[in-house]
Design an enzyme around this catalytic site. Structure first.
Site, PDB file in Angstrom:
ATOM      1  N   CYS A 375       0.822  -1.210   0.000  1.00  0.00           N
ATOM      2  CA  CYS A 375       0.000   0.000   0.000  1.00  0.00           C
ATOM      3  C   CYS A 375       0.861   1.267   0.000  1.00  0.00           C
ATOM      4  O   CYS A 375       1.383   1.632  -1.041  1.00  0.00           O
ATOM      5  CB  CYS A 375      -1.006  -0.046   1.136  1.00  0.00           C
ATOM      6  SG  CYS A 375      -2.504   0.852   0.716  1.00  0.00           S
ATOM      7  N   HIS A 506      -3.779  -4.930   0.287  1.00  0.00           N
ATOM      8  CA  HIS A 506      -3.240  -5.506   1.534  1.00  0.00           C
ATOM      9  C   HIS A 506      -3.305  -7.035   1.486  1.00  0.00           C
ATOM     10  O   HIS A 506      -4.257  -7.627   2.002  1.00  0.00           O
ATOM     11  CB  HIS A 506      -4.029  -4.974   2.732  1.00  0.00           C
ATOM     12  CG  HIS A 506      -3.758  -3.545   3.028  1.00  0.00           C
ATOM     13  ND1 HIS A 506      -2.672  -3.123   3.756  1.00  0.00           N
ATOM     14  CD2 HIS A 506      -4.408  -2.426   2.652  1.00  0.00           C
ATOM     15  CE1 HIS A 506      -2.673  -1.806   3.839  1.00  0.00           C
ATOM     16  NE2 HIS A 506      -3.711  -1.349   3.173  1.00  0.00           N
ATOM     17  N   GLU A 508      -1.771  -9.134   3.175  1.00  0.00           N
ATOM     18  CA  GLU A 508      -1.686  -9.757   4.506  1.00  0.00           C
ATOM     19  C   GLU A 508      -3.067 -10.128   5.062  1.00  0.00           C
ATOM     20  O   GLU A 508      -3.179 -11.007   5.911  1.00  0.00           O
ATOM     21  CB  GLU A 508      -0.944  -8.826   5.484  1.00  0.00           C
ATOM     22  CG  GLU A 508      -1.693  -7.578   5.942  1.00  0.00           C
ATOM     23  CD  GLU A 508      -1.543  -6.379   4.992  1.00  0.00           C
ATOM     24  OE1 GLU A 508      -1.162  -6.600   3.822  1.00  0.00           O
ATOM     25  OE2 GLU A 508      -1.814  -5.241   5.420  1.00  0.00           O
TER      26      GLU A 508
HETATM   27  N1  GLN Z   1      -1.856   6.669   2.749  1.00  0.00           N
HETATM   28  C1  GLN Z   1      -2.052   5.947   1.528  1.00  0.00           C
HETATM   29  C2  GLN Z   1      -3.418   6.194   0.921  1.00  0.00           C
HETATM   30  O1  GLN Z   1      -4.306   6.643   1.585  1.00  0.00           O
HETATM   31  C3  GLN Z   1      -1.805   4.480   1.740  1.00  0.00           C
HETATM   32  C4  GLN Z   1      -2.799   3.832   2.649  1.00  0.00           C
HETATM   33  C5  GLN Z   1      -2.318   2.546   3.211  1.00  0.00           C
HETATM   34  O2  GLN Z   1      -1.128   2.264   3.211  1.00  0.00           O
HETATM   35  N2  GLN Z   1      -3.231   1.757   3.752  1.00  0.00           N
HETATM   36  O3  GLN Z   1      -3.634   5.932  -0.234  1.00  0.00           O
END
Ligand code: GLN
Length: 531
Positions: A375, A506, A508
């Site tokens: 992410c 994600h 995970e």
């Molecule tokens: N801050 C980034 C976004 O909002 C990544 C979010 C995250 O890593 N869950 O896109």
């Protein structure tokens, strides 16, 4: 008492019942006013776990999914706030037909409605419900009232399990049952009576103590389950079965006890986790690790579990180090990364630690240390490439510098409107989305599939305007949304780097003991094999 392990106790009970061939689903009730966990600071509440359908929940939902090896729907998570919100919405919709809407019984009735709905959605034989908090506190009293009402209506179909702590004070070295006796009395004062007590303690509970607890706490001695501290949470279902927990619960609930418990796959996993084979050293570089004197690894719970699960699947012993991104703001510390086999930058929000993370990514890219970005860890990998390979002056992400000349990571036009209306939650991409994988890529090789479904939780995306330039300079976008507009996976060719893969979603959240995640497998294998 919080932190005594109710979540893993609930997950483990679910596992052993499932091992008897029952269809089990699990519900978490959090006593907060927050409608979901999305707005909670991770250093206070731990990781936010995202369900397949996009609900942001407590990390216990992740434990349930890992232990049950199945996806759970949004109806399986509720908070005080979400329950009140739906009661108030129904009242506004005139669904109460003009009658007084009252805290009791209308709030517990809404809780019961949701429990029944969860049962019917899952067609479950057993619904396991975990009530957060502690007996005796104000916050969960209405949920205990729901239990009381359900038990009165369906006396043979409801079993109450109390998880209680039995301390062994260092000075006397003897297990103390009084706090449990007091807790049982407090529970009884709400009209709820425990059928079973899971006795959490530093050591196992012997027969003598069990008899004492049974006598003072109104339960049968077979229904006092010894639950000592263990080195791994995955041992817990096996411990419970030593005390025949599933058999006793089936008896209480009038369920057939003929089926044998089959925990063989689980046992194989646990045995692999105890091996003493080769070590794989992984550094997780995050920003939330330090809270005063403590290291808060709970914030990245699912990432850590996913690493462990894949390492075990490969017969490796994971050695995970938690590094603070802030420590790499100064580039002189970067050399210390050489001692790790692989580096992972997990998700995150905001400015803190950004410079450090970018430094780390540049270092591992140039020094060919296996890298897995998740992410924010993907967005920053793309940004780092734009800054140092494309050499774009003033390249940034909109999250940090909305006025930057080159917004490599930004908000797509369709989300911009929602943000303008301060609908921040609504501007997030949440839950499961499809991605198509590029032929010949590392990602496709790892997944052994051309299309995947993964869960998301982010606001920003790779800016499509820069994709061609990045690709021309060697970056491979190996996963995209079906319409090709959203970048889901980025990697460097195997000829350039032993393993450099970063994902917008994600992974995970879908890694499970009995179903390790293919990308974590690939990352750990590459980390172990790289020089
Ligand atoms: N801050 C980034 C976004 O909002 C990544 C979010 C995250 O890593 N869950 O896109």
């Amino acid at each position: 008492m919080s932190g005594v392990g109710k979540g893993v106790a609930a997950s483990s009970i679910a596992t052993v019942l499932q091992a008897r061939g029952l269809n089990v689903t699990a519900i978490k009730i959090d006593p907060y006013i927050n409608v979901d966990a999305g707005t909670m600071n991770p250093t206070e509440h731990g990781e936010v776990f995202v369900l397949k359908d996009g609900l942001e929940t407590d990390q216990d939902m992740g434990n349930y999914e890992r232990f049950l090896n199945k996806d759970l729907p949004a109806i399986n998570y509720m908070t005080t706030g979400s329950v009140y919100l739906s009661v108030i919405q129904k009242e506004r919709n005139l669904e109460y037909g003009g009658k007084n809407v009252e805290v009791v019984p209308d709030i517990p009735l809404e809780v019961i409605r949701r429990i029944k709905k969860a049962q019917s959605v899952a067609k479950a034989d057993v619904v396991l419900i975990e009530i957060g908090g502690t007996v005796g506190e104000y916050q969960n009293i209405l949920f205990l009232e729901a239990v009381r009402m359900m038990k009165t209506e369906y006396p043979d179909d409801v079993a109450v399990v109390m998880v209680s702590y039995l301390p062994v004070p260092g000075s006397i070295g003897e297990m103390k049952t009084k706090p449990t006796q007091t807790a049982v009395r407090t529970l009884n004062s709400t009209g709820v009576f425990a059928d079973m007590i899971v006795a959490r303690s530093p050591v196992g509970v012997d027969r003598k103590r069990k008899e004492k607890i049974a006598k003072f706490c109104n339960v049968q001695v077979e229904n006092v389950i010894s639950a000592p501290d263990v080195s791994s949470i995955y041992d817990i279902p096996l411990h419970y079965e030593q005390d025949e927990l599933s058999l006793q619960l089936c008896k209480i609930l009038g369920l057939s006890t003929r089926k044998v418990v089959d925990l063989s796959a689980w046992k194989r996993f646990v045995n692999r986790s105890k091996n003493t084979n080769d070590v794989v050293k992984i550094a997780v570089v995050g920003k939330y690790f330090n809270s005063g004197e403590f290291v808060l690894s709970d914030v990245y719970l699912s990432v850590l579990e996913a690493i462990k699960i894949s390492a075990y699947a490969l017969n490796l012993r994971p050695e995970i180090s938690y590094l603070s991104a802030q420590d790499f703001t100064d580039a002189t510390n970067l050399k210390s990364l050489k001692k790790y086999d692989g580096v992972l930058v997990p998700g995150g929000f905001g400015k803190t630690g950004i410079v450090g993370k970018l430094n780390v990514i540049e270092y591992v890219r140039k020094n060919k240390i296996p890298y897995f970005g998740i992410c924010y860890g993907m967005q920053l990998a793309v940004l780092e490439y734009a800054q140092h390979v494309l050499k774009l002056q003033g390249a940034s992400t909109e999250e940090i510098d909305p006025t930057a000349t080159h917004l490599i990571i930004g908000v797509l036009p369709e989300q911009r409107e929602k943000i303008a209306q301060k609908d921040m939650g609504g501007s997030m991409r949440l839950g499961q989305y499809e991605a198509r994988l590029k032929k010949g890529s590392l990602a496709r090789k790892a997944y052994k599939a051309d299309s995947i479904l993964e869960r998301h939780r982010h606001r920003y995306e790779v800016n499509p305007d820069y994709v061609t330039q990045l690709v021309d300079k060697g970056l491979v976008f190996s996963g995209t949304s079906p319409d090709g507009r959203l970048m889901e996976i980025v990697e460097l060719p195997a000829t350039e780097h032993p393993f450099f893969v970063a994902v917008q979603f994600h992974p995970e959240l879908q890694a499970r003991p009995l179903d390790p995640h293919p990308l974590f497998n690939a990352f750990l294998k590459a980390s172990y094999e790289a020089d």
